[in-house]
Design a protein around this motif. Sequence first.
Motif, mmCIF file in Angstrom:
data_model
loop_
_atom_site.group_PDB
_atom_site.id
_atom_site.type_symbol
_atom_site.label_atom_id
_atom_site.label_comp_id
_atom_site.label_asym_id
_atom_site.label_seq_id
_atom_site.Cartn_x
_atom_site.Cartn_y
_atom_site.Cartn_z
ATOM 1 N N VAL A 1 -3.938 2.511 -1.621
ATOM 2 C CA VAL A 1 -3.477 2.514 -3.009
ATOM 3 C C VAL A 1 -2.480 1.362 -3.132
ATOM 4 O O VAL A 1 -1.375 1.433 -2.613
ATOM 5 C CB VAL A 1 -2.794 3.850 -3.385
ATOM 6 N N ILE A 2 -2.905 0.286 -3.785
ATOM 7 C CA ILE A 2 -2.080 -0.922 -3.872
ATOM 8 C C ILE A 2 -1.263 -0.918 -5.159
ATOM 9 O O ILE A 2 -1.769 -0.610 -6.233
ATOM 10 C CB ILE A 2 -2.952 -2.198 -3.827
ATOM 11 N N ARG A 3 0.009 -1.277 -5.019
ATOM 12 C CA ARG A 3 0.908 -1.452 -6.174
ATOM 13 C C ARG A 3 1.431 -2.873 -6.162
ATOM 14 O O ARG A 3 1.548 -3.505 -5.115
ATOM 15 C CB ARG A 3 2.103 -0.505 -6.088
ATOM 16 N N GLN B 1 10.487 2.859 -5.329
ATOM 17 C CA GLN B 1 9.851 4.144 -5.598
ATOM 18 C C GLN B 1 10.793 5.100 -6.325
ATOM 19 O O GLN B 1 10.382 5.794 -7.259
ATOM 20 C CB GLN B 1 9.344 4.756 -4.294
ATOM 21 N N LYS B 2 12.046 5.150 -5.929
ATOM 22 C CA LYS B 2 13.020 6.013 -6.603
ATOM 23 C C LYS B 2 13.214 5.585 -8.053
ATOM 24 O O LYS B 2 13.308 6.427 -8.946
ATOM 25 C CB LYS B 2 14.354 5.992 -5.854
ATOM 26 N N THR B 3 13.280 4.286 -8.295
ATOM 27 C CA THR B 3 13.447 3.777 -9.651
ATOM 28 C C THR B 3 12.241 4.128 -10.513
ATOM 29 O O THR B 3 12.391 4.545 -11.666
ATOM 30 C CB THR B 3 13.666 2.249 -9.639
ATOM 31 N N LEU B 4 11.034 3.980 -9.959
ATOM 32 C CA LEU B 4 9.826 4.330 -10.704
ATOM 33 C C LEU B 4 9.823 5.811 -11.070
ATOM 34 O O LEU B 4 9.529 6.175 -12.210
ATOM 35 C CB LEU B 4 8.578 3.981 -9.888
ATOM 36 N N GLU B 5 10.162 6.666 -10.098
ATOM 37 C CA GLU B 5 10.213 8.106 -10.371
ATOM 38 C C GLU B 5 11.248 8.429 -11.440
ATOM 39 O O GLU B 5 10.998 9.234 -12.336
ATOM 40 C CB GLU B 5 10.532 8.876 -9.090
ATOM 41 N N LYS B 6 12.401 7.785 -11.356
ATOM 42 C CA LYS B 6 13.471 8.004 -12.332
ATOM 43 C C LYS B 6 13.014 7.626 -13.743
ATOM 44 O O LYS B 6 13.412 8.241 -14.724
ATOM 45 C CB LYS B 6 14.686 7.172 -11.927
ATOM 46 N N TYR C 1 3.085 6.528 -6.559
ATOM 47 C CA TYR C 1 2.002 6.608 -5.604
ATOM 48 C C TYR C 1 0.634 6.396 -6.238
ATOM 49 O O TYR C 1 -0.386 6.726 -5.650
ATOM 50 C CB TYR C 1 2.063 7.967 -4.881
ATOM 51 N N ILE C 2 0.635 5.841 -7.453
ATOM 52 C CA ILE C 2 -0.594 5.517 -8.160
ATOM 53 C C ILE C 2 -0.632 3.997 -8.353
ATOM 54 O O ILE C 2 0.357 3.381 -8.729
ATOM 55 C CB ILE C 2 -0.671 6.228 -9.523
ATOM 56 N N SER C 3 -1.790 3.416 -8.103
ATOM 57 C CA SER C 3 -1.934 1.975 -8.236
ATOM 58 C C SER C 3 -1.664 1.524 -9.687
ATOM 59 O O SER C 3 -2.054 2.200 -10.622
ATOM 60 C CB SER C 3 -3.343 1.543 -7.840
ATOM 61 N N ASN C 4 -1.003 0.403 -9.823
ATOM 62 C CA ASN C 4 -0.805 -0.198 -11.136
ATOM 63 C C ASN C 4 -1.527 -1.541 -11.238
ATOM 64 O O ASN C 4 -1.280 -2.325 -12.135
ATOM 65 C CB ASN C 4 0.686 -0.362 -11.438
ATOM 66 N N ILE C 5 -2.446 -1.776 -10.304
ATOM 67 C CA ILE C 5 -3.243 -3.010 -10.303
ATOM 68 C C ILE C 5 -4.440 -2.806 -11.231
ATOM 69 O O ILE C 5 -5.168 -1.832 -11.120
ATOM 70 C CB ILE C 5 -3.741 -3.346 -8.879
ATOM 71 N N ARG C 6 -4.643 -3.736 -12.118
ATOM 72 C CA ARG C 6 -5.759 -3.650 -13.060
ATOM 73 C C ARG C 6 -6.732 -4.762 -12.812
ATOM 74 O O ARG C 6 -6.491 -5.811 -12.522
ATOM 75 C CB ARG C 6 -5.250 -3.730 -14.499
ATOM 76 N N ASP D 1 0.844 -1.190 0.000
ATOM 77 C CA ASP D 1 0.000 0.000 0.000
ATOM 78 C C ASP D 1 0.880 1.242 0.000
ATOM 79 O O ASP D 1 1.709 1.416 0.890
ATOM 80 C CB ASP D 1 -0.881 -0.020 1.248
ATOM 81 N N VAL D 2 0.715 2.102 -1.004
ATOM 82 C CA VAL D 2 1.490 3.344 -1.087
ATOM 83 C C VAL D 2 0.649 4.569 -0.738
ATOM 84 O O VAL D 2 1.142 5.687 -0.799
ATOM 85 C CB VAL D 2 2.132 3.532 -2.484
ATOM 86 N N GLY D 3 -0.603 4.352 -0.372
ATOM 87 C CA GLY D 3 -1.492 5.470 -0.067
ATOM 88 C C GLY D 3 -1.240 6.037 1.316
ATOM 89 O O GLY D 3 -0.825 5.338 2.234
ATOM 90 N N ALA D 4 -1.486 7.317 1.454
ATOM 91 C CA ALA D 4 -1.340 7.972 2.753
ATOM 92 C C ALA D 4 -2.706 8.082 3.439
ATOM 93 O O ALA D 4 -2.857 7.648 4.575
ATOM 94 C CB ALA D 4 -0.726 9.352 2.574
ATOM 95 N N HIS D 5 -3.690 8.618 2.735
ATOM 96 C CA HIS D 5 -5.008 8.816 3.319
ATOM 97 C C HIS D 5 -6.049 7.841 2.778
ATOM 98 O O HIS D 5 -7.179 7.828 3.241
ATOM 99 C CB HIS D 5 -5.486 10.256 3.074
#
Length: 77
Positions: free
Chosen positions: A32-34, A61-66, A72-77, A25-29
């Motif tokens: 949000v599952i990745r 997370q750093k690699t994804l941003e790079k 911080y957005i779900s990639n589960i479909r 879960d990457v959600g704060a409030h």
Amino acid sequence: MRTKIFDQNGIKIYKENKHYYVRYDVGAHQIVIRKDEITEEEASKMMSSMEQATQVLFRIQKTLEKNGENPYISNIR
């Protein structure tokens, strides 16, 4: 075939054939599952301690941003 090999503190690690994946879960409030691919070594580290798991998740997370992806957005479909 997918096999769950770890499930603690909101972190789940699966092995699918020869690949390893972590669901977290990457959600704060809100929840949000990745699901991201990890190496066997990273899976072992994540299962050894929460400190190691946190370090691996930060690296993901750093690699994804790079790579231009919002970690911080779900990639589960």
